[in-house]
Design an enzyme around this catalytic site. Sequence first.
Site, PDB file in Angstrom:
ATOM      1  N   ASP A  80      53.359 -25.632  60.856  1.00  0.00           N
ATOM      2  CA  ASP A  80      52.559 -25.898  59.870  1.00  0.00           C
ATOM      3  C   ASP A  80      51.422 -24.757  59.840  1.00  0.00           C
ATOM      4  O   ASP A  80      51.082 -23.892  60.793  1.00  0.00           O
ATOM      5  CB  ASP A  80      52.001 -27.283  59.858  1.00  0.00           C
ATOM      6  CG  ASP A  80      50.818 -27.401  61.076  1.00  0.00           C
ATOM      7  OD1 ASP A  80      51.183 -27.018  62.043  1.00  0.00           O
ATOM      8  OD2 ASP A  80      49.753 -27.882  60.556  1.00  0.00           O
ATOM      9  N   GLU A 175      49.938 -29.392  63.455  1.00  0.00           N
ATOM     10  CA  GLU A 175      48.994 -28.962  64.530  1.00  0.00           C
ATOM     11  C   GLU A 175      47.663 -28.854  63.674  1.00  0.00           C
ATOM     12  O   GLU A 175      46.465 -29.123  64.293  1.00  0.00           O
ATOM     13  CB  GLU A 175      49.617 -27.926  65.423  1.00  0.00           C
ATOM     14  CG  GLU A 175      48.407 -27.704  66.629  1.00  0.00           C
ATOM     15  CD  GLU A 175      47.396 -26.476  66.121  1.00  0.00           C
ATOM     16  OE1 GLU A 175      46.442 -26.195  67.223  1.00  0.00           O
ATOM     17  OE2 GLU A 175      47.331 -25.992  65.251  1.00  0.00           O
TER      18      GLU A 175
END
Length: 413
Positions: A80, A175
């Site tokens: 991400d 994350e």
Amino acid sequence: MQHIIDRFISYVTVDTESDPNSDTTPSTAKQWDLANKLVDELKAIGLDDVTIDENAYIMATLPSNVAHDVPVIGFVSHFDTTPDFTGANIKPQIIENYDGGDIILNADQNIVLSPGYFKDLLQYKGQTLITTDGTTLLGADDKAGITEIVTAMEYLIKHPEIKHGKIRIGFTPDEEIGRGAHKFDVAKFGADWAYTMDGSQIGELEYENFNAAGAKITIKGKSVHPGYAKGKMINSMLIANKFISSLPKEEVPEHTSGYEGFFHVTGITGSIEESVVQLIIRDHDSKKFAKRKKLIKKITDKLNRKFEKQFGGDIITAEVKDQYYNMKEKVEPVFHIIDIAEQAMKDLDIKPLIKPIRGGTDGCQLSYMGLPCPNIFAGGHNFHGKYEYVPVESMKKATDVIVRIAELTALPK
């Protein structure tokens, strides 16, 4: 190096921005686009046990090619990108043989990546840089790490003469919003230790990070017609200002570095009747971390006492929640995992830069989940914004470090 460039660009041009306001995992459906692409690619290069679960956590195995017992090691990255700046429609620019001068990211908007401001650029003179076009972030955090892990595994598969033990790789969603390790199955991963490839400049090796907490301060008020408000109105926004002003003025991100902790106000909303202050608390030292949290309570109690009669009760509530802790406590007992990574860098003529992380990674949470997991450079700079860039040579070196760690770990005792 063209292979690394092509792979990296194929990843960063897929929008994978995460969303802190979502309660799903992954937090955005578009993260599945890259997750599924990675699964196909891992199978294509020849890895075993390629899996993706219902939350988009990806795992795969490179089997051992030695007869003796070797610890199982892992490499982890996240796919991400931060919601701090847009990751949609990324148009990477490739700067070959960088001359050490200004880089025009966007002529129309006069956006310039300059070594006059970003001095780290000068250490990459003569190298190939990948930058943004000034309108998005780049996504080297952490698609550079994914690029390096996949490329290293592919290299080891193509070069069976390089001896290594069993290697596990893991790619995580979310994350950037602090949830990358939340649903990571450490038992399924089955490694003795791992490394996150999620650091910045070449040579970084990190096994210390902040202890972290988030705080939500809610301040109540009383709204009265301003013409008749004397002695009656309580403006919650002004009390919020008193609260913020009571924090140490120099202990903020813009005035601290190294091991210095801070308070950081990240958001404020307000009206006369209610204001909310959001802040984060950071410190490497656990005692200082506890002291910072006590200060929040001390300020809250002081203001509650001050307005108790006028308001008729507590005017402020403070919710403080721990987010993650310093992985140093979990890594130091197995310090050979740092020694191996440091030796790998030295073997490749990379100067190790061992320093504390002024933040956190999946690795700090994984370390407390039973998987010691220090952090290694991925090569990028200026993460989370339009000035982000990554030297291709740094990604190549990070790939080489992964391969060398695998070799060193497999050496007979």
